[in-house]
Design an enzyme around this catalytic site. Sequence first.
Site, PDB file in Angstrom:
ATOM      1  N   TRP B 325      63.111  42.453 -15.708  1.00 35.38           N
ATOM      2  CA  TRP B 325      62.875  43.775 -16.304  1.00 35.38           C
ATOM      3  C   TRP B 325      64.209  44.473 -16.564  1.00 35.38           C
ATOM      4  O   TRP B 325      64.373  45.187 -17.545  1.00 35.38           O
ATOM      5  CB  TRP B 325      62.013  44.610 -15.349  1.00 35.38           C
ATOM      6  N   HIS B 326      65.187  44.220 -15.655  1.00 38.73           N
ATOM      7  CA  HIS B 326      66.471  44.897 -15.813  1.00 38.73           C
ATOM      8  C   HIS B 326      67.285  44.341 -16.976  1.00 38.73           C
ATOM      9  O   HIS B 326      68.139  45.047 -17.520  1.00 38.73           O
ATOM     10  CB  HIS B 326      67.288  44.800 -14.521  1.00 38.73           C
ATOM     11  N   GLY B 327      67.067  43.116 -17.349  1.00 35.72           N
ATOM     12  CA  GLY B 327      67.843  42.611 -18.473  1.00 35.72           C
ATOM     13  C   GLY B 327      67.617  41.141 -18.696  1.00 35.72           C
ATOM     14  O   GLY B 327      67.213  40.412 -17.782  1.00 35.72           O
TER      15      GLY B 327
END
Lengths: 379, 470
Positions: B325-327
């Site tokens: 989700w963060h990257g």
Amino acid sequence: MPAPAPDVSALGPDAAPPAPENAAPATPRPRRLGRALLPIALFLLGAIGTSWALQRQRPWPESAGMATKWRAFEQVADEVELVFLGSSYTLCAVLPAVVEAELAARGQRLAAFNLGIPGLRGPDANQVLAQLIARAPPRLRLLVLELPDWSPGPRQREVNDRAVFWHTPAETWAAIGCEWAAHPELGRRLAHTADHLSLAARRLTGLGLLSEAGLRALGHLEPAERWLDGEAASRERGYVDLAEVDNPSAAAGHRQFRAAALKWEQEVRALAQAPRQGAAPALEAVAPLRRRAALIARAPFEVVQVVGPVDFSSGPLQGLVEAGQLAPFWAFEDPRRFPELYTLEARYDDRHLARLGAERYSVHLAARIAEHLEASSRP
Amino acid sequence: VIFTELRFLAFFVLVLAVHWALRSPGGRKNWLLLCSYVFYGAWDWRFLGLIAASTSIDFVVGLGLGRTPAEARGRRQALVVTSLVANLGLLGFYKYYDFFVESAAELLRWLGFEADLPLLRLVLPVGISFYTFQTLSYTIDVYRGHLAPTRNLRDFALFVSFFPQLVAGPIVRASDFLPQLEQPRRWAQVAVRAELWLFFCGFVKKACLADNVAVLVDQVFRDPAAHTWTERWLGSCLYALQVYGDFSGYSDMALATAGLLGYRLMVNFDFPYTATSMTGLWRRWHISLTSWLRDYVYYPLGGNRRGPLRTYVNLWAIFLICGLWHGAEWNFVLWGVVAGSFLMFERVASERFGFDPEGRGVLRRVYTLWGWMVGLTVFRSPNLAAMGDYLVGLHWYVPREGEPQVAVDPRWWLVVVGFGLLHAVTCRGILDRAVARLPDELFAVLLGAGSALALALAATSHQPFVYFQF
């Protein structure tokens, strides 16, 4: 048998969320308008008072080598008789030792200093000029002032904290006037106006003032300060050879310049054919030049302006001279008259001279200075 | 436009003034919706269509679910799958397409095949990860029967695009926010003083702390090999401060701006660096995401009800998702693995040795901060090689060769110590209580003076919020 309840302990609270960090308890709100406005007035009082106190401590802009160079100048300010002030162009183009030697050969003994500062634009130069006038070096006879690019320019406005320093209401107003005169497109006018207003707001609010000082105290330097340290600023009486300092961006520019030698030759040919006289006055330059003229009139030393062997024609500026709006200046930006200043080996890149070019230019400049001093000493 | 810019403050004053000047609740919501779209459009107007599409899809799916009886499970599932495919499809397309294609190409090359797969190099729409999770929470809650579908498109669009939390959270649940939109907001219910104080604290965390230390963090992480063991630790400590100041500061400002408009958002941080275990830290960090993952991923996977092995797998799975989700980078995936491993380790310790995630002790704090900084080093490193180099240098003393001068001023440690003291004081509520005791007039003057000082201490180069990229 009922299913075990899911364990949520690893993932976060499943009860009511905790009180927000730093949240203060609510207070009753005033009902009357007067009581409602009182806290706003007190808030503004606190903010403006503190901001005013901070503004009084606003230092001379430290960024991009400005203070470093000024400190180097201060060490010799009481002896110096001839000063060259300008941008990195002047910094890398005038060798005071060569100028002194040439003048001595012509019977004029003057101690010279190169006060070139990277990225110095018109309004910044006015700032240094005002500082120089206030300092009034006792033996200073002649200031040779580079005619710079007057537009502050987007790069300058956005990243250089110097621009904040000079965005007083009067200067901001003048700069906006210049932008509107220079750009016919409404979009660019508005965008540049917003940039200037933003810088003026930064100056007014003191935004970043303590941050810059704090970071500097912790040893953080701007890129220009890393290569223009105290030693580089005072070595060779202010002159800097870009090939001898650790300046990665300049080195990259140098490599690009060398790789595109043909392009440079084409540019020089175009420059040689550019009109040199009678061009229409560049209106955007008039207002700031007037501001500089007012400063020059107050100077306790003589000031001459000069355009070095740069990569643009001073034709529009000549037009201003013809229109009586600008004092005559010395121009060296003609490849037909000074071809040796435009050869590949004379240049470090399209904007700066290499040491060889600086030596040649310093000889030309010294000759012109000697003529000027002789003429002004005649009864 | 970011919250610490002067132009945002000007924008917000205008929004606030018009919002409370309007009498009708509908007018106020129309105004907020317009402002939210203007705010988002200021980033890149081309993505307005994307958020409008996401809003429309989930609104229609919600209506469809409302009209479909519970017995028609197949149709209800088809509707919710439509929403999942559309939302996750958009997110996957913009955020992960290049990542998966590049990874596939590398795998094929490793296997000896020629691989020249097309990359799109798309610009990631700001906040897409946040609003995708928000809209999904609505659809899933309606599907589960936990929430009645809204029939008001304007309210739903405002829930998705509400500008205080639009681009970097907190992730708002429809069940929290939609009911607030149904009740008229009253200025008298706004805790103005508390909200202003919260905004001020958020501004200080972001502009004065995070943005200023970013200068040194960038320097150390750009070239770790040029820095000594102590300097790498300093870089990691300052990065921990930067990420916390950046995200927690943004969340504070989001809560405060929403609060001044009369809306309540979910609290996102609860003094995470006072935790004495990684489990405890994750209970206090980005609460809106971790609780979202708990409710919509961990529970549906079975949580801890299917035995220890399945619990560990579930924990790992949600942290893998958290990392992704963060990257779309392998270091984020690895960061998720590291975080999941710490939690798994603590769970085993808890079951076998009675480890209490909320216990006390200096050594536990040291362990927690060490684990967090190891994770952050993985998170921050540009590639796996740099990460390995940094971590080795972090744990083995490496004297710098050659140059005698000090690259990093040791006084930077004072920033770390100062933050630690302030964090300790504020988490005990000492500062809040002192502020609460101030008379209103003195509070106003001090807040004004503090604001001027905070502006002066703010970094001049506005660093975009770290979480904008997610």
